[in-house]
Design an enzyme around this catalytic site. Structure first.
Site: not given
Lengths: 496, 58
Positions: A11, A101, A103, A108, A110-111, A166, A251
């Site tokens: 992310e 989106y 954040d 951001e 996020s793959t 992650n 995370h």
């Protein structure tokens, strides 16, 4: 054989500013950026009710997070704006399975979930393309290059925003075991994963001047914490697997945004490899750092990798020695992963990078971000007769991360062949539109591509359709499980 | 994913066709000089980072 670490993701929160305005409003600008996204997507349908951010890995639930306070403030300001919360979050889920989106006032990306490190790097780079396209379109609307976005982690004034890596890991091993075995590795992986930062923020009692290894290290305050905006930890304890309870999602929020895809691959590849060794119970680290939090900063401020770190035993060890020990364990235990090509690449390049760091650190300047900066900025300082404390160095540091192809210093070096590209352009172009074919992201991406008008809400773990059908993705972890869903239930989900 | 490794290739003096090395590659790294980029760096606003104010994220 099933991989110990079957899925990976990154992310990235981007920095955003309007250069033609004295007081740039990041909420407004981020929202307008997302509004200009032309990628096919499901818009404003993220299933926030499926988030579980307050459960802690250590077996308890917290009532409040710092991010709740920030969200409350966000909502308070929201009431003064002519937009709904959903408009401001502007969630998009794309045909490649990614989420894009706003954040906490940062755009951001996020793959999607990836099975291999090289797929993940391609999708991380695809994120730069997608975000960069939005910037270009927005600037066309503005009539000039007024909006600039940066893939970095600091504003040099004490405000940081994250790049989180992650890893899905098995739950059966106690969380304490993961922590104990992993911390020395994480404290020292910045030797090659650090994006480099000119100067220091917050914790700078010693008046550090110069280039440190990592952008994020000044912002790490604890070993374990569920928080992400205060008391940032070496290992985040949020227990939100986005999968069945057989797994945890590790995370990690201490890492940097890498411009170099080689550095991204080495960061994620080595971390996955060490997690595999831990999950297979093949290693027992001899290193118990006396003060790992302080060591994060200590390691970052020594580009030689030879600063002495104190162990609880009273002995000392260097960051390079810690990394070399983990590499040695990996070389002893080949065959633990299905990803043999990846394992070979990671161990080979890990060894080469550590060896170069020890023997010829200038050789890192073609692939490791902090070393690229060191080489470039040294050339500039020599040409201009400057020292590290000159204010322009931080501005150059920032410009290294600019997504603008005409301005970004990393992009300039890449375009003239001065740094390693690693992933072929056609793979990156493909990842802009196409999800990984061997993870559940494929199902999500195809649903967005073919059924977006039927999607009521969507999340990492599933898709709810307007006719009430729910497609649960939470149990689809292995390649075989994904294939099974794609090959069955065709009548129920004809679009698959 | 098909991969090749430019960095490795650059370091190899002799090809080793019998050894299949996995992992990606990139074009051969060249260092044509930095005059152009150094000129561009001179034009960067020294106060750019000072003006760059962000909110805390995660």
């Amino acid at each position: 054989m099933n991989d110990v670490v079957p899925l990976l993701g990154i992310e990235t929160e981007y920095g955003i500013i309007r250069e033609d305005q004295a007081d740039s409003d990041p909420v407004e600008e981020s929202m307008r950026l997302l509004a200009r996204c032309e990628a096919k997507s499901v818009f404003k349908a993220w299933a926030y009710n499926r988030e579980r951010t307050h459960q802690d890995m250590r077996g308890f639930q917290v009532s409040r997070l710092a991010q709740d306070e920030e969200e409350d403030e966000f909502c308070e300001e929201d009431r003064k704006r002519p937009y709904s919360y959903w408009e401001m979050k502007s969630d998009r889920v794309l045909t490649n399975g990614a989420r894009f989106y706003n954040d906490h006032t940062h755009p951001e990306y996020s793959t999607p979930e990836c099975r291999t490190v090289f797929d993940l790097v391609a999708h991380d780079l695809a994120g730069e393309v997608i975000v960069g396209d939005c910037v270009r379109i927005r600037n066309q609307e503005l009539g000039g290059d007024y909006l600039q976005l940066f893939k970095n982690n600091t504003d040099y004034s004490g405000h940081s925003y994250g790049t989180h890596d992650n890893y899905l890991i098995p739950r059966k091993l106690p969380f304490d075991t993961w922590v104990q075995q992993l911390v020395p590795f994480l404290v020292t992986r910045q030797l090659y994963a650090g994006a480099g930062k000119v100067g220091a923020e917050r914790k700078n009692e010693d008046g550090f001047v110069g280039l440190q290894l990592a952008q994020r290290s000044d912002f790490i305050d604890s070993v374990l914490s569920i928080e992400t905006m205060t008391e940032r930890p070496i290992i985040n304890t949020r227990d939100e697997p986005h999968a069945s309870q057989d797994y945890r999602r590790l995370h990690l929020i201490l890492g940097d945004a890498n411009m170099s895809p080689y550095a991204t691959a080495l960061k994620v590849g080595t971390t996955r490899l060490v997690l595999t060794l831990i999950g297979a119970q093949k290693i027992e680290t001899p290193f118990e750092l006396a003060d790992p939090v302080a060591d994060v900063q200590r390691v970052s401020r020594d580009t030689t990798g030879t600063v002495l770190l104190k162990l609880k035993s009273g002995k000392t060890v260097t960051p390079l020695e810690i990394q070399e020990w983990y590499l040695e364990q990996a070389l002893k235990h080949t065959g633990l992963s299905d990803q043999t090509e990846e394992w070979d690449w990671v161990t080979r390049e890990w060894g080469r990078t550590l060896n170069d760091h020890r023997q010829n650190p200038e050789k890192l300047a073609d692939r490791i971000d902090w070393a690229i900066k060191q080489s470039l900025f040294n050339d500039f300082m020599e040409a201009e007769g400057l020292k590290w404390d000159n204010p322009i160095l931080q501005s150059l540091d920032l410009e290294y991360h600019n997504l603008n192809p005409e301005r970004g210093l990393y992009y300039s070096l890449r375009n003239q062949g001065d740094v390693a590209g690693l992933i072929e352009q056609n793979k990156i172009d493909d990842a802009v539109h196409r999800p990984p074919q061997d993870t559940r992201a494929r199902i999500r991406g195809q649903a967005v591509d073919q059924q977006r008008d039927r999607i009521k809400n969507i999340h990492w773990t599933g898709i709810e359709f307007t006719n009430g059908e729910y497609l649960d993705l939470s149990g689809l972890i292995t390649k075989e499980e994904v294939g099974q869903v794609l090959n069955s239930n065709k009548e129920q989900f004809a679009w698959k | 994913m098909e991969m090749n490794d430019p960095l490795r290739r650059e370091e190899k003096k002799e090809p080793t066709p019998d050894r299949k090395e996995g992992g990606p590659s990139a074009p051969d790294v060249k260092r044509p000089g930095r005059d152009d980029i150094l000129k561009r760096m001179k034009k960067v606003d020294p106060k750019q980072s000072e003006k760059y104010k962000q909110r805390t994220g995660q």
